[in-house]
Design an enzyme around this catalytic site. Structure first.
Site, PDB file in Angstrom:
ATOM      1  N   GLU A  41      32.133  46.490  35.314  1.00 15.97           N
ATOM      2  CA  GLU A  41      32.122  45.923  37.059  1.00 15.97           C
ATOM      3  C   GLU A  41      31.923  44.695  37.099  1.00 15.97           C
ATOM      4  O   GLU A  41      32.594  43.259  37.754  1.00 15.97           O
ATOM      5  CB  GLU A  41      31.192  46.730  37.905  1.00 15.97           C
ATOM      6  CG  GLU A  41      31.895  47.814  37.976  1.00 15.97           C
ATOM      7  CD  GLU A  41      33.495  48.171  38.819  1.00 15.97           C
ATOM      8  OE1 GLU A  41      33.764  46.969  38.784  1.00 15.97           O
ATOM      9  OE2 GLU A  41      34.269  48.767  38.389  1.00 15.97           O
ATOM     10  N   LEU A  84      35.369  34.243  28.793  1.00 16.23           N
ATOM     11  CA  LEU A  84      34.975  34.865  30.164  1.00 16.23           C
ATOM     12  C   LEU A  84      35.334  33.994  31.412  1.00 16.23           C
ATOM     13  O   LEU A  84      35.368  34.019  32.610  1.00 16.23           O
ATOM     14  CB  LEU A  84      33.657  36.249  30.213  1.00 16.23           C
ATOM     15  CG  LEU A  84      34.513  37.478  29.369  1.00 16.23           C
ATOM     16  CD1 LEU A  84      32.999  38.541  29.663  1.00 16.23           C
ATOM     17  CD2 LEU A  84      35.285  37.783  30.473  1.00 16.23           C
ATOM     18  N   GLY A  85      34.376  33.193  31.447  1.00 12.53           N
ATOM     19  CA  GLY A  85      34.194  31.981  32.737  1.00 12.53           C
ATOM     20  C   GLY A  85      33.077  32.945  33.371  1.00 12.53           C
ATOM     21  O   GLY A  85      32.692  33.786  33.182  1.00 12.53           O
ATOM     22  N   TYR A 124      30.684  45.250  46.835  1.00 17.03           N
ATOM     23  CA  TYR A 124      31.835  46.322  46.470  1.00 17.03           C
ATOM     24  C   TYR A 124      31.195  46.072  44.968  1.00 17.03           C
ATOM     25  O   TYR A 124      31.344  48.142  44.577  1.00 17.03           O
ATOM     26  CB  TYR A 124      32.389  45.308  45.739  1.00 17.03           C
ATOM     27  CG  TYR A 124      33.558  45.737  44.503  1.00 17.03           C
ATOM     28  CD1 TYR A 124      35.043  47.017  44.567  1.00 17.03           C
ATOM     29  CD2 TYR A 124      33.658  45.449  42.664  1.00 17.03           C
ATOM     30  CE1 TYR A 124      35.431  47.220  43.636  1.00 17.03           C
ATOM     31  CE2 TYR A 124      34.405  45.457  42.255  1.00 17.03           C
ATOM     32  CZ  TYR A 124      34.671  46.920  42.464  1.00 17.03           C
ATOM     33  OH  TYR A 124      35.839  47.477  41.041  1.00 17.03           O
ATOM     34  N   ASP A 142      37.405  45.738  46.914  1.00 21.18           N
ATOM     35  CA  ASP A 142      37.616  44.726  46.533  1.00 21.18           C
ATOM     36  C   ASP A 142      39.379  43.883  46.686  1.00 21.18           C
ATOM     37  O   ASP A 142      39.561  45.262  47.689  1.00 21.18           O
ATOM     38  CB  ASP A 142      37.925  44.579  45.257  1.00 21.18           C
ATOM     39  CG  ASP A 142      39.069  45.634  44.279  1.00 21.18           C
ATOM     40  OD1 ASP A 142      39.086  46.176  44.825  1.00 21.18           O
ATOM     41  OD2 ASP A 142      38.429  45.549  43.073  1.00 21.18           O
ATOM     42  N   THR A 303      37.781  27.484  40.527  1.00 16.91           N
ATOM     43  CA  THR A 303      37.646  28.088  41.865  1.00 16.91           C
ATOM     44  C   THR A 303      38.153  27.131  42.786  1.00 16.91           C
ATOM     45  O   THR A 303      39.174  27.204  44.019  1.00 16.91           O
ATOM     46  CB  THR A 303      36.806  29.143  42.472  1.00 16.91           C
ATOM     47  OG1 THR A 303      36.616  29.753  41.264  1.00 16.91           O
ATOM     48  CG2 THR A 303      37.294  29.542  43.593  1.00 16.91           C
TER      49      THR A 303
END
Length: 355
Positions: A41, A84-85, A124, A142, A303
């Site tokens: 997750e 993966l960042g 979440y 989510d 982002t």
């Protein structure tokens, strides 16, 4: 209470029947121990399933238990996570694992409320772990679930505003059945991935709950969900300078508590320099290149910001120390030092130049 209502039992039964026939086969589902559910997750945040699978497999091979995760060094952890960042996710995983070893005998707590107290676990993720790993009747909401329920109810409020999304979250909780809550939550995840998609036209004709969907009945699916517009990304200009000497490359570790914290990078100059300007800057560092090669432009989206970069490769006669960086063998970029994906273009060119 939610302002919406759905026949919860019928809805859950239809979703579970569909899930039993159409569920995705994923490594963490086939062996849903709490550690695997938690790790998957966290990896799946902001990342697609097909990207995550090989990372998950490699990660659990290297760190098969929470105790192993607690003991891993930041350098080893970042290398496992490389590509993966959002590396802060990995740092919070390690921080939480250390807390679990100290206070929970190396085991995840079994309730939603206790899971929420751990670093890196929000509503979440706590809902997903509690329902899938421990069978607690709690929702895991989510963007997928909000999108589905906004269409089901024809809700026109912005789902990316917390106050506006609250009624949909309340509805989600009311729909979770007492039996198989984890499978129900995963059925919504799979429905959002395969049918009630975010991009393009949803495949409403194949939806197991289309009879409940107001957007489908009113032909509004293309208008929903509604989202509040994000602020435009700020643009930053960078000159990325790959400095090598023979088989060695100069690296610098980014400071903690900033973008890409703790990752390794080439020399990063926060402006777009011409060749002459670069030479002047290098001279100020006491560096005299043997050769300078233009590596061209590259771009990376974060982002809230965008890096517009121009790369240079300079070669020195000897690995001269400067700044607070280190010289390492270039091969160590593959085995030891994790670099941000933003620099992948220039790292790739470095390896190609060696061939």
């Amino acid at each position: 209470m939610s302002t919406f209502s759905l026949p919860a039992t019928a809805f859950a039964d239809q979703m579970l029947n569909w899930y039993d026939e159409n569920r995705r086969v994923l490594p963490w589902r086939e062996n849903p121990i709490p550690y695997y559910v938690w790790l998957s997750e966290i990896m799946l945040q902001q990342t697609q399933v097909q990207t995550v699978i090989p990372y998950f497999t490699r990660f659990i091979a290297a760190l098969p238990s929470i105790a192993d995760l607690a003991e891993v060094t930041p350098t080893q952890l970042h290398k496992l996570w490389e590509g993966l960042g959002y590396y802060s996710r990995a740092d919070r995983l390690r921080e939480a694992a250390q807390l679990l070893v100290e206070q929970y005998n190396g085991l995840l707590p079994e309730t939603y409320s206790e899971l929420l107290t751990l670093p890196g676990i929000g509503p979440y993720t706590a809902g997903a772990i509690a329902s899938i790993a421990f069978g607690e009747r709690v929702c895991a909401v989510d963007g997928n679930v909000l999108r589905i329920l906004s269409r089901i109810t024809a809700y026109d409020g912005p789902i990316n505003v917390a106050s506006s999304a609250k009624p949909l979250k309340e509805l989600a909780q009311s729909l979770v059945p007492g039996h198989r809550p984890g499978d129900f939550n995963q059925s919504l995840m799979d429905l959002g991935a395969s049918i009630c998609s975010a991009n393009g036209t949803p495949h409403c004709e194949r939806c197991p709950v289309k009879e409940h969907c107001k957007a489908y009945a009113q032909q509004l699916t293309w208008l929903l969900p509604v989202k509040k517009a994000k602020k435009p990304r700020t643009i930053e200009h960078h000159s990325i300078v790959v400095i090598t000497s023979g088989s060695q490359v100069w690296l610098h570790q980014r400071p903690a508590k900033m973008l890409l914290a703790g990752l390794w990078e080439f020399l990063d100059l926060p402006e777009d320099l011409s060749r002459d300007e670069l030479c002047q800057h290098l001279k100020g560092l006491g560096l005299v290149p043997q050769t300078i090669k233009d590596l061209g432009p590259a771009k990376h989206l974060f982002t809230h910001k965008e890096w517009q970069m121009h790369g240079w490769h300079i070669m020195l006669d000897t690995p001269r120390p400067f700044g607070d960086g280190i010289w390492v063998d270039i091969s160590a970029l593959s085995t030891t030092y994790a670099m941000a994906g933003a620099l992948s273009s220039y790292r790739t060119q470095l390896f190609e130049n060696l061939l």
